[in-house]
Design a protein around this motif. Sequence first.
Motif, PDB file in Angstrom:
ATOM      1  N   SER A   3      64.597  24.889   9.350  1.00 54.00           N
ATOM      2  CA  SER A   3      64.462  25.977   8.552  1.00 54.00           C
ATOM      3  C   SER A   3      65.382  26.067   7.568  1.00 54.00           C
ATOM      4  N   LYS A   4      64.997  26.831   6.482  1.00 52.72           N
ATOM      5  CA  LYS A   4      66.206  27.318   5.546  1.00 52.72           C
ATOM      6  C   LYS A   4      67.462  27.907   6.190  1.00 52.72           C
ATOM      7  N   GLN A   5      67.197  28.841   7.072  1.00 54.64           N
ATOM      8  CA  GLN A   5      68.351  29.511   7.646  1.00 54.64           C
ATOM      9  C   GLN A   5      69.305  28.762   8.513  1.00 54.64           C
ATOM     10  N   LYS A   6      68.485  27.934   9.105  1.00 57.95           N
ATOM     11  CA  LYS A   6      69.163  26.882  10.179  1.00 57.95           C
ATOM     12  C   LYS A   6      70.160  25.863   9.063  1.00 57.95           C
ATOM     13  N   LEU A   8      71.259  26.337   6.075  1.00 60.07           N
ATOM     14  CA  LEU A   8      72.351  26.970   5.264  1.00 60.07           C
ATOM     15  C   LEU A   8      73.468  27.346   6.460  1.00 60.07           C
ATOM     16  N   LEU A   9      73.102  27.833   7.658  1.00 61.19           N
ATOM     17  CA  LEU A   9      74.197  28.075   8.634  1.00 61.19           C
ATOM     18  C   LEU A   9      74.934  26.877   9.319  1.00 61.19           C
ATOM     19  N   TYR A 201      73.363  31.664  14.208  1.00 61.57           N
ATOM     20  CA  TYR A 201      72.224  31.125  14.146  1.00 61.57           C
ATOM     21  C   TYR A 201      71.412  31.085  15.742  1.00 61.57           C
ATOM     22  N   ARG A 205      68.033  32.611  16.709  1.00 61.54           N
ATOM     23  CA  ARG A 205      67.248  31.937  17.289  1.00 61.54           C
ATOM     24  C   ARG A 205      66.404  32.407  18.751  1.00 61.54           C
TER      25      ARG A 205
END
Length: 226
Positions: A3-6, A8-9, A201, A205
């Motif tokens: 995902s985008k969040q993953k 970036l982190l 993250y 999750r």
Amino acid sequence: MPSKQKTLLFLSGFVASIGSFAVICACLGTTEWVSSEVAFKNGNSTGFVTVEYGLFKGTSVRIVTNGIEALPVHFQVADILKDNAKTIHVFVILFLVLGLLCSFVTSAITCLNSVSNPYLTFLGPIGVYTWASINAFLVLLVLSLCAANTEITGVPKLIAISLDEFNDEFNKSQQTYGYSFWLLLLSMFLNIATIIVIYIYHHARYSERREQERPLEKASQDVILF
């Protein structure tokens, strides 16, 4: 695909871990670790010897109180140190090299997770926690050993004695630590930052999975009641 969040982190974790790698490389290659002034007395004259050294090379200059300054002497640290001082110094270099390896592995794992979803558990957050923690511990160990070798073993004074050609009588010494030494604190903080970012993250999750499991648990209870 992650995902985008993953992405970036884990990219943030990659930047922090590769930053730690670069810092350790800089510390290994520079000589601004310890600077010391070792006072001496020779007959009626007094003065001090300035000793500046890193992990591999150093420079020593003898200065008499009246301002007479001798030519600088360049030396290899490994050739000067002996016994316990040399053993501790070797461990400092060894732990830094291991820390460099840990930084590389951490950066590889974070980079891999930013573009894919590895199946092996140790290539996920657990691997990041492990290698970054080991790296931070090794850096802390290096700082402690270097300070102990300087203050307790008295490496600057030992170097001054070994390079002495005037039969000087050496007294107390005053040490200061250069930027190569203090940069290791930055490396340790970068490892901690990597752990914090990946934990954010991992925690998010885990919370997401728990939220997804609750409707299923509720549905199972409804079926049982029915």
